[in-house]
Design a protein around this motif. Structure first.
Motif, PDB file in Angstrom:
ATOM      1  N   ASP A 167       0.905  -1.067   0.069  1.00 52.13           N
ATOM      2  CA  ASP A 167       0.090  -0.085  -0.087  1.00 52.13           C
ATOM      3  C   ASP A 167       0.928   1.236  -0.123  1.00 52.13           C
ATOM      4  O   ASP A 167       1.310   1.779   0.940  1.00 52.13           O
ATOM      5  N   THR A 169       0.043   4.142  -0.267  1.00 52.87           N
ATOM      6  CA  THR A 169      -0.535   5.594   0.391  1.00 52.87           C
ATOM      7  C   THR A 169      -0.072   5.499   2.091  1.00 52.87           C
ATOM      8  O   THR A 169      -0.073   6.609   2.529  1.00 52.87           O
ATOM      9  N   ARG A 171      -1.442   4.617   4.860  1.00 50.16           N
ATOM     10  CA  ARG A 171      -2.442   5.182   5.777  1.00 50.16           C
ATOM     11  C   ARG A 171      -2.472   4.473   6.996  1.00 50.16           C
ATOM     12  O   ARG A 171      -2.406   4.795   8.008  1.00 50.16           O
TER      13      ARG A 171
END
Length: 289
Positions: A167, A169, A171
């Protein structure tokens, strides 16, 4: 399915999807802006397009045909309309990467909670959709354009938040790092609840949708949802570190205006199974740790 066109395919779930298709001996064409390099070498064909330039689509797709298109990069109703026209007579099935954002904020949404056949889409470009509300309208309108105008079966895969070791991102990693490093986090509403899916399972689900005769909207992902408060508590337990939550902390990238979670029982009733959310989060938190 012997051939596939992927609009996107150079990041995250798209890369996993390309690899799955190649492993099955499927001829893969990637259509992108050409700005993000990929690692597939001469295993794939490449087309250069701009989703905001309909002419580039018609030029790139001229004289070509595929069994299925995976649309990973559509962020407006205009792009959906332009792509349908450019691919008219050139595909047999359309797999659209949609989002749980088609639903209103809330929890455990079932597929019937958004019907693209009765939604009235306005043709807009991606720059006209602003913020979370704009993203929500963009995915709703794109689905509506596709389902109301397509000459081929459409499957709209309404993904929840996608997480995984790949991932980009970061997050989820943000939360793990902040707890582990003793950095303060600002969570606007810790009781909002979210759904998740693992990136490998997301790619596999897209692949399975293309191989099936399914059409319509569908929610994939882990059956459970989780609040940010519960997520932080899980991170605390696994890292043996107390989180610092305060208003002047770094804002959580999961600070959204409301809960967003989906009911995945329909997908499971069709035989699709997903890792439990607790197992998935445990695995990833320990990986980031």
């Amino acid at each position: 399915m012997k051939s596939a066109l992927i609009l996107g395919g150079t990041q995250f779930v798209g890369k996993r999807l390309v690899q799955l298709l190649l492993e099955e001996g499927i001829e893969v064409t990637i259509a992108t802006r050409g700005k993000t390099p990929d690692s597939f070498g001469d295993q794939v064909s490449r087309l250069k397009i701009s989703r905001e330039d309909a002419g580039s689509l018609h030029k790139a797709f001229h004289g070509k045909k595929w069994d299925v298109v995976f649309d990973q990069t559509c962020y407006s109703s205009q792009e959906a309309s332009d792509t349908l026209q450019a691919l008219s007579g050139k595909i047999r099935k359309y797999i659209f990467t949609s989002s749980q954002a088609v639903y209103d904020f809330g929890t455990k949404h079932k597929e019937e909670n958004f019907n693209p056949l009765v939604f009235n889409p306005l043709l807009k470009t991606r720059g006209e959709y602003i913020g979370y509300v704009g993203y929500q309208e963009a995915k709703r309108a794109a689905e509506a354009v596709l389902f109301q105008n397509a000459e081929v079966p459409i499957a709209a895969v309404r993904f929840p938040i996608i997480i995984g070791k790949d991932d980009y991102t970061n997050r989820l990693k943000f939360h793990v790092d902040h707890v582990k490093d003793g950095k303060a986090i600002f969570i606007q509403n810790p009781d909002l609840r979210y759904s998740f899916i693992e990136s490998k399972e997301a790619a596999t689900f897209l692949f399975n949708m293309a191989r099936s005769d399914f059409h319509g909207g569908i929610n994939p992902g882990s059956s459970e949802d989780i609040s940010l408060r519960e997520l932080v508590t899980l991170i605390e337990d696994l890292t043996s570190t107390k989180a610092i939550l305060q208003k002047d902390g770094d804002p959580s990238p999961y600070n959204l205006p409301g809960s967003w979670s989906v009911d995945t029982s329909f997908a499971r009733s069709l035989g699709y199974n997903f890792i439990s959310l607790n197992q998935l989060l445990n695995r990833l938190i320990q990986y980031y740790e």
